[in-house]
Write a protein that holds these residues in place. Structure first.
Motif, PDB file in Angstrom:
ATOM      1  N   GLN A 104      29.709  -4.782  -4.175  1.00 40.26           N
ATOM      2  CA  GLN A 104      28.466  -5.045  -4.907  1.00 40.26           C
ATOM      3  C   GLN A 104      27.382  -5.343  -3.873  1.00 40.26           C
ATOM      4  O   GLN A 104      27.487  -6.301  -3.112  1.00 40.26           O
ATOM      5  N   PHE A 105      26.325  -4.515  -3.852  1.00 40.12           N
ATOM      6  CA  PHE A 105      25.271  -4.654  -2.845  1.00 40.12           C
ATOM      7  C   PHE A 105      23.943  -4.901  -3.549  1.00 40.12           C
ATOM      8  O   PHE A 105      23.534  -4.124  -4.411  1.00 40.12           O
ATOM      9  N   VAL A 106      23.264  -6.004  -3.183  1.00 40.54           N
ATOM     10  CA  VAL A 106      22.022  -6.419  -3.844  1.00 40.54           C
ATOM     11  C   VAL A 106      20.837  -6.186  -2.904  1.00 40.54           C
ATOM     12  O   VAL A 106      20.853  -6.643  -1.753  1.00 40.54           O
ATOM     13  N   VAL A 107      19.815  -5.498  -3.395  1.00 35.03           N
ATOM     14  CA  VAL A 107      18.566  -5.275  -2.657  1.00 35.03           C
ATOM     15  C   VAL A 107      17.445  -6.014  -3.397  1.00 35.03           C
ATOM     16  O   VAL A 107      17.127  -5.665  -4.534  1.00 35.03           O
ATOM     17  N   ASP A 108      16.828  -6.999  -2.748  1.00 32.48           N
ATOM     18  CA  ASP A 108      15.794  -7.809  -3.382  1.00 32.48           C
ATOM     19  C   ASP A 108      14.579  -7.870  -2.437  1.00 32.48           C
ATOM     20  O   ASP A 108      14.546  -8.696  -1.540  1.00 32.48           O
ATOM     21  N   ASN A 109      13.606  -6.980  -2.597  1.00 33.64           N
ATOM     22  CA  ASN A 109      13.371  -6.076  -3.713  1.00 33.64           C
ATOM     23  C   ASN A 109      12.792  -4.759  -3.226  1.00 33.64           C
ATOM     24  O   ASN A 109      12.509  -4.606  -2.033  1.00 33.64           O
ATOM     25  N   LEU A 110      12.561  -3.828  -4.136  1.00 37.68           N
ATOM     26  CA  LEU A 110      12.140  -2.469  -3.790  1.00 37.68           C
ATOM     27  C   LEU A 110      10.822  -2.446  -3.030  1.00 37.68           C
ATOM     28  O   LEU A 110      10.663  -1.682  -2.066  1.00 37.68           O
ATOM     29  N   MET A 111       9.855  -3.273  -3.435  1.00 36.78           N
ATOM     30  CA  MET A 111       8.525  -3.214  -2.837  1.00 36.78           C
ATOM     31  C   MET A 111       8.510  -3.677  -1.383  1.00 36.78           C
ATOM     32  O   MET A 111       7.555  -3.415  -0.660  1.00 36.78           O
ATOM     33  N   LYS A 112       9.552  -4.382  -0.936  1.00 38.01           N
ATOM     34  CA  LYS A 112       9.663  -4.763   0.468  1.00 38.01           C
ATOM     35  C   LYS A 112      10.225  -3.621   1.319  1.00 38.01           C
ATOM     36  O   LYS A 112      10.235  -3.702   2.544  1.00 38.01           O
ATOM     37  N   CYS A 113      10.712  -2.567   0.647  1.00 39.99           N
ATOM     38  CA  CYS A 113      11.365  -1.468   1.353  1.00 39.99           C
ATOM     39  C   CYS A 113      10.529  -0.190   1.374  1.00 39.99           C
ATOM     40  O   CYS A 113      10.777   0.696   2.182  1.00 39.99           O
ATOM     41  N   VAL A 114       9.556  -0.100   0.469  1.00 37.64           N
ATOM     42  CA  VAL A 114       8.663   1.063   0.411  1.00 37.64           C
ATOM     43  C   VAL A 114       7.232   0.549   0.475  1.00 37.64           C
ATOM     44  O   VAL A 114       6.777  -0.141  -0.435  1.00 37.64           O
ATOM     45  N   ALA A 115       6.537   0.874   1.561  1.00 38.30           N
ATOM     46  CA  ALA A 115       5.177   0.375   1.750  1.00 38.30           C
ATOM     47  C   ALA A 115       4.222   1.055   0.771  1.00 38.30           C
ATOM     48  O   ALA A 115       4.170   2.273   0.688  1.00 38.30           O
ATOM     49  N   GLY A 116       3.505   0.267   0.017  1.00 39.57           N
ATOM     50  CA  GLY A 116       2.509   0.811  -0.897  1.00 39.57           C
ATOM     51  C   GLY A 116       3.041   1.002  -2.301  1.00 39.57           C
ATOM     52  O   GLY A 116       4.047   1.700  -2.499  1.00 39.57           O
ATOM     53  N   GLU A 117       2.370   0.377  -3.267  1.00 36.71           N
ATOM     54  CA  GLU A 117       2.803   0.489  -4.660  1.00 36.71           C
ATOM     55  C   GLU A 117       2.658   1.906  -5.193  1.00 36.71           C
ATOM     56  O   GLU A 117       3.335   2.293  -6.144  1.00 36.71           O
ATOM     57  N   ASP A 118       1.768   2.695  -4.582  1.00 36.78           N
ATOM     58  CA  ASP A 118       1.529   4.055  -5.072  1.00 36.78           C
ATOM     59  C   ASP A 118       2.278   5.110  -4.264  1.00 36.78           C
ATOM     60  O   ASP A 118       2.024   6.313  -4.422  1.00 36.78           O
ATOM     61  N   ASP A 119       3.210   4.678  -3.406  1.00 36.80           N
ATOM     62  CA  ASP A 119       4.026   5.639  -2.653  1.00 36.80           C
ATOM     63  C   ASP A 119       5.197   6.085  -3.534  1.00 36.80           C
ATOM     64  O   ASP A 119       6.347   5.697  -3.316  1.00 36.80           O
ATOM     65  N   TYR A 120       4.883   6.891  -4.526  1.00 31.20           N
ATOM     66  CA  TYR A 120       5.896   7.301  -5.493  1.00 31.20           C
ATOM     67  C   TYR A 120       6.973   8.182  -4.867  1.00 31.20           C
ATOM     68  O   TYR A 120       8.147   8.101  -5.243  1.00 31.20           O
ATOM     69  N   ASN A 121       6.590   9.008  -3.900  1.00 38.28           N
ATOM     70  CA  ASN A 121       7.592   9.850  -3.234  1.00 38.28           C
ATOM     71  C   ASN A 121       8.581   8.996  -2.454  1.00 38.28           C
ATOM     72  O   ASN A 121       9.797   9.254  -2.463  1.00 38.28           O
ATOM     73  N   GLY A 122       8.071   7.961  -1.761  1.00 38.92           N
ATOM     74  CA  GLY A 122       8.955   7.066  -1.022  1.00 38.92           C
ATOM     75  C   GLY A 122       9.889   6.318  -1.943  1.00 38.92           C
ATOM     76  O   GLY A 122      11.087   6.162  -1.651  1.00 38.92           O
ATOM     77  N   GLN A 123       9.372   5.838  -3.076  1.00 42.19           N
ATOM     78  CA  GLN A 123      10.205   5.139  -4.051  1.00 42.19           C
ATOM     79  C   GLN A 123      11.295   6.057  -4.584  1.00 42.19           C
ATOM     80  O   GLN A 123      12.463   5.662  -4.709  1.00 42.19           O
ATOM     81  N   LYS A 124      10.904   7.293  -4.897  1.00 41.29           N
ATOM     82  CA  LYS A 124      11.869   8.260  -5.429  1.00 41.29           C
ATOM     83  C   LYS A 124      12.969   8.561  -4.412  1.00 41.29           C
ATOM     84  O   LYS A 124      14.160   8.586  -4.756  1.00 41.29           O
ATOM     85  N   LYS A 125      12.578   8.781  -3.136  1.00 41.85           N
ATOM     86  CA  LYS A 125      13.570   9.081  -2.098  1.00 41.85           C
ATOM     87  C   LYS A 125      14.535   7.910  -1.905  1.00 41.85           C
ATOM     88  O   LYS A 125      15.745   8.113  -1.737  1.00 41.85           O
ATOM     89  N   PHE A 126      13.997   6.690  -1.916  1.00 46.76           N
ATOM     90  CA  PHE A 126      14.825   5.500  -1.722  1.00 46.76           C
ATOM     91  C   PHE A 126      15.851   5.361  -2.845  1.00 46.76           C
ATOM     92  O   PHE A 126      17.053   5.188  -2.584  1.00 46.76           O
ATOM     93  N   VAL A 127      15.392   5.441  -4.085  1.00 47.01           N
ATOM     94  CA  VAL A 127      16.307   5.274  -5.222  1.00 47.01           C
ATOM     95  C   VAL A 127      17.318   6.423  -5.255  1.00 47.01           C
ATOM     96  O   VAL A 127      18.502   6.218  -5.554  1.00 47.01           O
ATOM     97  N   ASP A 128      16.866   7.641  -4.917  1.00 46.59           N
ATOM     98  CA  ASP A 128      17.779   8.786  -4.889  1.00 46.59           C
ATOM     99  C   ASP A 128      18.884   8.560  -3.859  1.00 46.59           C
ATOM    100  O   ASP A 128      20.061   8.845  -4.110  1.00 46.59           O
ATOM    101  N   GLU A 129      18.510   8.023  -2.696  1.00 43.05           N
ATOM    102  CA  GLU A 129      19.502   7.757  -1.649  1.00 43.05           C
ATOM    103  C   GLU A 129      20.463   6.649  -2.066  1.00 43.05           C
ATOM    104  O   GLU A 129      21.670   6.715  -1.789  1.00 43.05           O
ATOM    105  N   LEU A 130      19.952   5.611  -2.747  1.00 43.00           N
ATOM    106  CA  LEU A 130      20.825   4.540  -3.220  1.00 43.00           C
ATOM    107  C   LEU A 130      21.848   5.058  -4.222  1.00 43.00           C
ATOM    108  O   LEU A 130      23.022   4.656  -4.197  1.00 43.00           O
ATOM    109  N   THR A 131      21.419   5.950  -5.111  1.00 45.00           N
ATOM    110  CA  THR A 131      22.375   6.502  -6.086  1.00 45.00           C
ATOM    111  C   THR A 131      23.447   7.330  -5.378  1.00 45.00           C
ATOM    112  O   THR A 131      24.605   7.320  -5.797  1.00 45.00           O
ATOM    113  N   ALA A 132      23.062   8.030  -4.300  1.00 46.38           N
ATOM    114  CA  ALA A 132      24.043   8.820  -3.544  1.00 46.38           C
ATOM    115  C   ALA A 132      25.037   7.906  -2.828  1.00 46.38           C
ATOM    116  O   ALA A 132      26.251   8.184  -2.808  1.00 46.38           O
ATOM    117  N   ILE A 133      24.548   6.809  -2.249  1.00 45.65           N
ATOM    118  CA  ILE A 133      25.432   5.869  -1.551  1.00 45.65           C
ATOM    119  C   ILE A 133      26.413   5.238  -2.535  1.00 45.65           C
ATOM    120  O   ILE A 133      27.616   5.130  -2.256  1.00 45.65           O
TER     121      ILE A 133
END
Length: 256
Positions: free
Chosen positions: A119-148
């Motif tokens: 069980q791996f906890v990431v707290d939180n997403l906004m500390k890992c992707v710079a900029g609230e409007d970086d939707y591509n970065g958010q998408k890539k991050f979540v996509d990679e987490l689902t793959a892991i």
């Protein structure tokens, strides 16, 4: 919290997301899961302090304990048991501030492959992707987490904020999660934490202190809400008003 899945934990600032998730993490660890918490807003000592209070039911800052040597010895003994209990159950990734999402993914892989974390906890997403409007970065991050999660058969918990609601009495839903819509589309589960901030004088005795809302469960059969009541001494949330909090220390003694 099944292997191979990702859960987003959302809620307004101050709703108690991290506190609820800390209690959930402790419960998972007590069921032989290996848990790693990567909190980029809270120092490990603070995380351990809050979880230790949930485990022992003792508030180390209580002046009454400081003045009572018997209670103080009991508290110190329980905190020592908590320290021993965390061995091979709980890991903390010690880094605060902004961190690149690729590094978080590397840590998750290491935890799964080398440490056997389940069980791996990431707290939180906004500390890992710079900029609230970086939707591509958010998408890539979540996509990679689902793959892991899928490749290493672990469960990943991702804490995220929601948009500001018109009033604090309104309970959030999936559409209130900030950022790219793919965040909630790609993950398996979405849990939202709502805290009742109504003034005590206006509340009924049966009104809950908080609610945990499951608004998406891709592979499950149930969605809905669970009311929660806050036990201030232990910092635990319980399912009914006046219900005793879980005694993890007694469980540990019984298992020993």
């Amino acid at each position: 919290f099944r292997a191979g899945e990702v859960t987003v934990w959302g809620g307004p600032s101050g709703s108690g997301k991290s506190l609820v998730l800390g209690q959930v993490s402790m419960s998972l660890a007590s069921q032989d899961d290996k848990v790693c918490i990567a909190s980029f807003e809270m120092k490990p000592a603070k995380t351990m302090g809050r979880m230790g209070r949930q485990w022992t039911h003792f508030n180390p800052d209580d002046p009454q304990i400081a003045c009572d040597p018997v209670e103080r010895r009991e508290m110190l003994d329980l905190y020592a048991q908590f320290r021993d209990w965390t061995n091979n159950r709980l890991w903390l990734y010690d880094q605060q501030g902004t961190v690149h999402w690729r590094q978080v993914c590397a840590v998750a892989r290491y935890c799964a492959k080398v440490l056997g974390i389940t069980q791996f906890v990431v707290d939180n997403l906004m500390k890992c992707v710079a900029g609230e409007d970086d939707y591509n970065g958010q998408k890539k991050f979540v996509d990679e987490l689902t793959a892991i999660a899928r490749d290493y058969q672990i469960h990943i918990h991702l804490v995220h904020h929601i948009r500001k609601l018109e009033n604090e009495a309104k309970k959030p839903d999936k559409s209130d999660v900030k950022g790219a819509g793919e965040i909630t589309d790609m993950v398996d589960n979405v849990l939202l934490v709502w805290r009742n901030k109504a003034e005590p004088v206006t509340r009924k005795p049966t009104d809950p202190d908080a609610a945990l809302i499951c608004c998406k469960q891709r592979h499950g059969e149930w969605e809905g809400g669970v009311n929660l009541w806050f036990d201030r001494n232990s910092q635990q949330f319980v399912e009914q008003p006046g219900l005793d909090p879980t005694n993890y220390g007694q469980r540990y003694k019984d298992a020993a």
